[in-house]
Scaffold this motif. Structure first.
Motif, PDB file in Angstrom:
ATOM      1  N   SER A   1     -18.185 -24.704 -33.185  1.00 40.53           N
ATOM      2  CA  SER A   1     -17.317 -23.790 -33.946  1.00 40.53           C
ATOM      3  C   SER A   1     -16.801 -24.442 -35.229  1.00 40.53           C
ATOM      4  O   SER A   1     -16.333 -23.753 -36.135  1.00 40.53           O
ATOM      5  CB  SER A   1     -16.137 -23.351 -33.085  1.00 40.53           C
ATOM      6  N   ARG A   2     -16.907 -25.768 -35.310  1.00 40.00           N
ATOM      7  CA  ARG A   2     -16.474 -26.500 -36.512  1.00 40.00           C
ATOM      8  C   ARG A   2     -17.657 -26.925 -37.370  1.00 40.00           C
ATOM      9  O   ARG A   2     -17.536 -27.795 -38.231  1.00 40.00           O
ATOM     10  CB  ARG A   2     -15.636 -27.711 -36.118  1.00 40.00           C
ATOM     11  N   ASP A   3     -18.821 -26.331 -37.081  1.00 36.82           N
ATOM     12  CA  ASP A   3     -20.052 -26.590 -37.841  1.00 36.82           C
ATOM     13  C   ASP A   3     -20.608 -27.994 -37.638  1.00 36.82           C
ATOM     14  O   ASP A   3     -21.438 -28.459 -38.439  1.00 36.82           O
ATOM     15  CB  ASP A   3     -19.843 -26.335 -39.343  1.00 36.82           C
ATOM     16  N   THR A   4     -20.183 -28.661 -36.600  1.00 32.54           N
ATOM     17  CA  THR A   4     -20.789 -29.946 -36.246  1.00 32.54           C
ATOM     18  C   THR A   4     -22.155 -29.677 -35.620  1.00 32.54           C
ATOM     19  O   THR A   4     -22.319 -28.752 -34.828  1.00 32.54           O
ATOM     20  CB  THR A   4     -19.913 -30.707 -35.240  1.00 32.54           C
TER      21      THR A   4
ATOM     22  N   TYR B   1     -15.869 -14.869 -34.871  1.00 36.39           N
ATOM     23  CA  TYR B   1     -16.094 -14.770 -33.427  1.00 36.39           C
ATOM     24  C   TYR B   1     -16.233 -16.146 -32.796  1.00 36.39           C
ATOM     25  O   TYR B   1     -15.562 -16.474 -31.814  1.00 36.39           O
ATOM     26  CB  TYR B   1     -17.344 -13.933 -33.183  1.00 36.39           C
ATOM     27  N   ARG B   2     -17.079 -16.978 -33.363  1.00 35.90           N
ATOM     28  CA  ARG B   2     -17.329 -18.282 -32.738  1.00 35.90           C
ATOM     29  C   ARG B   2     -16.175 -19.264 -32.955  1.00 35.90           C
ATOM     30  O   ARG B   2     -16.116 -20.305 -32.285  1.00 35.90           O
ATOM     31  CB  ARG B   2     -18.630 -18.880 -33.256  1.00 35.90           C
ATOM     32  N   ALA B   3     -15.239 -18.916 -33.851  1.00 42.96           N
ATOM     33  CA  ALA B   3     -14.092 -19.804 -34.068  1.00 42.96           C
ATOM     34  C   ALA B   3     -13.267 -19.963 -32.797  1.00 42.96           C
ATOM     35  O   ALA B   3     -12.608 -20.995 -32.598  1.00 42.96           O
ATOM     36  CB  ALA B   3     -13.222 -19.263 -35.200  1.00 42.96           C
ATOM     37  N   SER B   4     -13.303 -18.948 -31.931  1.00 39.96           N
ATOM     38  CA  SER B   4     -12.539 -19.004 -30.683  1.00 39.96           C
ATOM     39  C   SER B   4     -13.346 -19.600 -29.536  1.00 39.96           C
ATOM     40  O   SER B   4     -12.815 -19.779 -28.437  1.00 39.96           O
ATOM     41  CB  SER B   4     -12.090 -17.590 -30.288  1.00 39.96           C
ATOM     42  N   MET B   5     -14.609 -19.903 -29.782  1.00 36.53           N
ATOM     43  CA  MET B   5     -15.499 -20.332 -28.711  1.00 36.53           C
ATOM     44  C   MET B   5     -15.612 -21.850 -28.638  1.00 36.53           C
ATOM     45  O   MET B   5     -15.830 -22.513 -29.652  1.00 36.53           O
ATOM     46  CB  MET B   5     -16.897 -19.728 -28.919  1.00 36.53           C
ATOM     47  N   PRO B   6     -15.510 -22.418 -27.450  1.00 37.86           N
ATOM     48  CA  PRO B   6     -15.595 -23.872 -27.298  1.00 37.86           C
ATOM     49  C   PRO B   6     -17.022 -24.378 -27.103  1.00 37.86           C
ATOM     50  O   PRO B   6     -17.227 -25.558 -26.850  1.00 37.86           O
ATOM     51  CB  PRO B   6     -14.757 -24.121 -26.037  1.00 37.86           C
ATOM     52  N   TRP B   7     -18.008 -23.484 -27.216  1.00 35.44           N
ATOM     53  CA  TRP B   7     -19.391 -23.891 -26.953  1.00 35.44           C
ATOM     54  C   TRP B   7     -20.235 -23.873 -28.223  1.00 35.44           C
ATOM     55  O   TRP B   7     -19.728 -23.765 -29.332  1.00 35.44           O
ATOM     56  CB  TRP B   7     -20.009 -22.979 -25.894  1.00 35.44           C
ATOM     57  N   LEU B   8     -21.540 -23.961 -28.040  1.00 37.37           N
ATOM     58  CA  LEU B   8     -22.483 -24.095 -29.143  1.00 37.37           C
ATOM     59  C   LEU B   8     -23.049 -22.744 -29.568  1.00 37.37           C
ATOM     60  O   LEU B   8     -22.902 -21.748 -28.866  1.00 37.37           O
ATOM     61  CB  LEU B   8     -23.625 -25.035 -28.734  1.00 37.37           C
ATOM     62  N   SER B   9     -23.716 -22.736 -30.725  1.00 43.02           N
ATOM     63  CA  SER B   9     -24.298 -21.492 -31.240  1.00 43.02           C
ATOM     64  C   SER B   9     -25.626 -21.762 -31.933  1.00 43.02           C
ATOM     65  O   SER B   9     -25.845 -22.847 -32.498  1.00 43.02           O
ATOM     66  CB  SER B   9     -23.373 -20.831 -32.273  1.00 43.02           C
ATOM     67  N   ILE B  10     -26.507 -20.762 -31.910  1.00 45.33           N
ATOM     68  CA  ILE B  10     -27.654 -20.729 -32.809  1.00 45.33           C
ATOM     69  C   ILE B  10     -27.110 -20.377 -34.189  1.00 45.33           C
ATOM     70  O   ILE B  10     -26.319 -19.434 -34.319  1.00 45.33           O
ATOM     71  CB  ILE B  10     -28.676 -19.660 -32.367  1.00 45.33           C
ATOM     72  N   PRO B  11     -27.460 -21.101 -35.248  1.00 40.55           N
ATOM     73  CA  PRO B  11     -26.940 -20.766 -36.581  1.00 40.55           C
ATOM     74  C   PRO B  11     -27.221 -19.312 -36.954  1.00 40.55           C
ATOM     75  O   PRO B  11     -28.297 -18.782 -36.647  1.00 40.55           O
ATOM     76  CB  PRO B  11     -27.697 -21.734 -37.504  1.00 40.55           C
TER      77      PRO B  11
END
Length: 417
Positions: A33-36, A98-108
Motif C-alpha cells: 500500500s506504500r508502493d514498496t 482502496y489499497r491504502a487501507s489494505m495491509p497486503w500486496l497488489s498487482i500494479p
C-alpha cells in the motif's frame, strides 16, 4: 475439480504456473500500500489468497473490512498467510484509495493485462472473489486451489486457516454437531441472561417460554430501508398467523405456538427502543453479545432476514423473509411439508391465471412464467420485495412482478398483450 461435502470446491494447480500468472514480462514483483516492491518469490511457504475486488462495489468494501481483521489476526499469530489484490477499479485514484487501507500486496494497476488474465484463468464472474492456494513452493509440485474463499471467511473467519481439506472437514463436522445440539435456550440465552424483552408491561419473559414453539428470529434495524418496508408487512402477517391459529385450535392459548424475536443491528439504544416499540413480539436486549453470535451462526449477511426455528429448536429455514413475501400467513408453520403443499396449490391456481396481462406501471405486455420457464428468484418491480416461482414478466426488458401484484388494466389501444 473436487467438491467437499460442505460445497467447497478444490482443484490442484502448478505452483510454478501461479508464479508465472502473478508476474509479467516486465515485472517480477508486487506492491504494498506504500508502493514498496516485494519480490513474488517471497511468497514461498505462504498460504496465498488471490483477492478480486473493487472500491466501487459495496459488497467488496463490506467484505474487505472482515478480511482485514482476519488477515491482521493471522499475521499477529505468526501464520504464513498472504493476499494479493487484483483490482477491478476503473481509475488509478480509486485503486490507490482502496489499497491504502489494505495491509497486503497488489498487482500494479498499470498491469491491466495481468489483471485481466487472472480474472480469465480463474473464471471470475462476480466480486468479491478470493481464491486460496496452499503453501506456495518454488518447485513444480501441485498446490491445492480453493475457489470459495469469500464463503469460508464469512462462515468461519480465522478458523478457516490453513484452508486444508482436513481443516474444512473438521469445521463442517463441528457445524453439524452444533446444529444437532441446537435448542432455543442455547441459542437465545447466555450466562448473564435467561430472558427476552417483551413489549408488554411485564418487560421480560424467560427464554424457556419459547420451548416447543415455532420461532422466527428477525434480524433487522431501524436505519435499514428494506427493513422499513418489510417490518409492517411482517407485523401484519404475524397477527394473521396468530389469529389463524386461534380459529383452528380449540384452546385460544394455542396462539402462543408462534413467536418472533427481534435481533437488532441498530447503532444506538435510542434507535433500538423506538423501533422495538412498533413491534408486537419479543427482542434480545440491545447490544447483547448473543446478537453477533446468532448472525454468525446463521450466516446473516444482509437484513432484513428471518430465520425460522421449529418446535424442537432446529432450523427450518433461513429464507423466512422470502416465504412471507411469497406465501404470507399461509407459510406457517414453515415446514417442508407445508411448503410442498403451498407450491402444489400455487401450481393449481397458476393454471387459472391469464397467460398475459398489462400492468399500470409498465408499457409492455407481461407473460406468465414459472420457475422452469424463466421465473425463479427476482425482485418484484411493484412491491420491491423478493419473489420466486410464478410471476408476470416482460420478455422485452425484464420487468417482473408477483402474480398477486399485477393490477391488470385495459391496454390503451385495446390490444391484448
Amino acid at each position: 475439480m473436487a467438491t467437499y461435502s460442505n460445497g467447497t470446491t478444490m482443484d490442484t494447480f502448478s505452483s510454478s504456473r501461479l508464479s508465472t500468472l502473478l508476474a509479467s514480462r516486465h515485472r517480477d514483483f508486487l506492491i504494498t500500500s506504500r508502493d514498496t516492491k516485494v519480490k513474488i518469490s517471497e511468497l514461498q511457504g505462504n498460504v496465498v489468497g488471490i483477492y478480486f475486488s473493487a472500491n466501487w462495489y459495496a459488497p467488496c468494501r463490506d467484505f474487505n473490512q472482515l478480511l482485514i481483521k482476519v488477515y491482521d489476526e493471522l499475521k499477529s499469530q505468526g501464520r504464513n498467510f498472504e493476499i494479493v489484490l487484483v483490482s477491478s477499479d476503473e481509475d488509478i485514484g480509486a485503486f490507490n484509495n482502496y489499497r491504502a487501507s489494505m495491509p497486503w500486496l497488489s498487482i500494479p494497476f498499470s498491469d491491466l493485462e495481468t489483471r485481466r488474465n487472472l480474472s480469465r484463468v480463474f473464471d471470475v464472474e462476480a466480486i468479491p472473489c478470493l481464491v486460496i492456494f496452499q503453501p506456495y513452493q518454488s518447485n513444480d509440485d501441485n498446490v491445492a486451489e480453493i475457489r470459495d474463499g469469500v464463503e469460508l471467511i464469512y462462515r468461519y473467519g480465522i478458523h478457516s486457516f490453513p484452508f486444508t481439506k482436513e481443516r474444512l472437514d473438521e469445521l463442517l463436522k463441528k457445524e453439524r454437531e452444533r446444529e444437532e445440539n441446537q435448542t432455543i435456550v442455547n441459542l437465545l440465552a447466555n450466562r448473564d441472561r435467561d430472558y427476552l424483552l417483551s413489549p408488554s408491561s411485564s418487560g421480560q419473559v424467560p427464554v424457556t417460554s419459547l420451548e416447543g414453539k415455532t420461532v422466527g428470529l428477525y434480524f433487522s434495524a431501524q436505519w435499514c430501508l428494506p427493513c422499513a418496508r418489510f417490518t409492517p408487512k411482517l407485523i401484519s402477517i404475524y397477527h394473521k398467523i396468530k389469529q389463524n391459529i386461534v380459529t383452528t385450535q380449540s384452546n385460544p392459548a394455542d396462539n402462543e405456538e408462534f413467536e418472533i424475536v427481534f435481533v437488532s443491528s441498530d447503532r444506538d439504544k435510542t434507535s433500538f427502543d423506538s423501533y422495538f416499540e412498533t413491534m408486537p413480539w419479543l427482542a434480545l436486549p440491545f447490544g447483547d453479545p448473543t446478537i453477533k453470535e446468532l448472525a454468525k451462526h446463521f450466516d446473516v449477511r444482509v437484513i432484513p432476514s428471518l430465520v425460522i426455528l421449529g418446535r424442537d429448536g432446529k432450523t427450518l429455514t433461513k429464507q423466512g423473509r422470502n416465504m412471507i413475501n411469497l406465501y404470507e400467513e399461509n407459510a406457517y408453520p414453515f415446514t417442508k411439508a407445508r411448503l410442498e403443499l403451498i407450491e402444489k396449490e400455487m401450481e393449481e391456481e397458476a393454471q387459472k391465471l391469464p397467460k398475459s396481462a398489462f400492468h399500470e406501471g409498465h408499457h409492455h405486455g407481461l407473460n406468465l412464467v414459472s420457475e422452469g420457464s424463466g421465473g425463479g428468484p427476482f425482485i418484484c418491480c411493484h412491491c420491491d420485495e423478493q419473489g420466486f416461482g410464478w410471476a408476470y414478466q416482460c420478455l422485452q426488458c425484464g420487468f417482473e412482478v408477483h402474480t398477486k401484484c399485477v393490477r391488470p388494466i385495459e391496454h390503451p389501444n385495446g390490444v391484448d398483450p
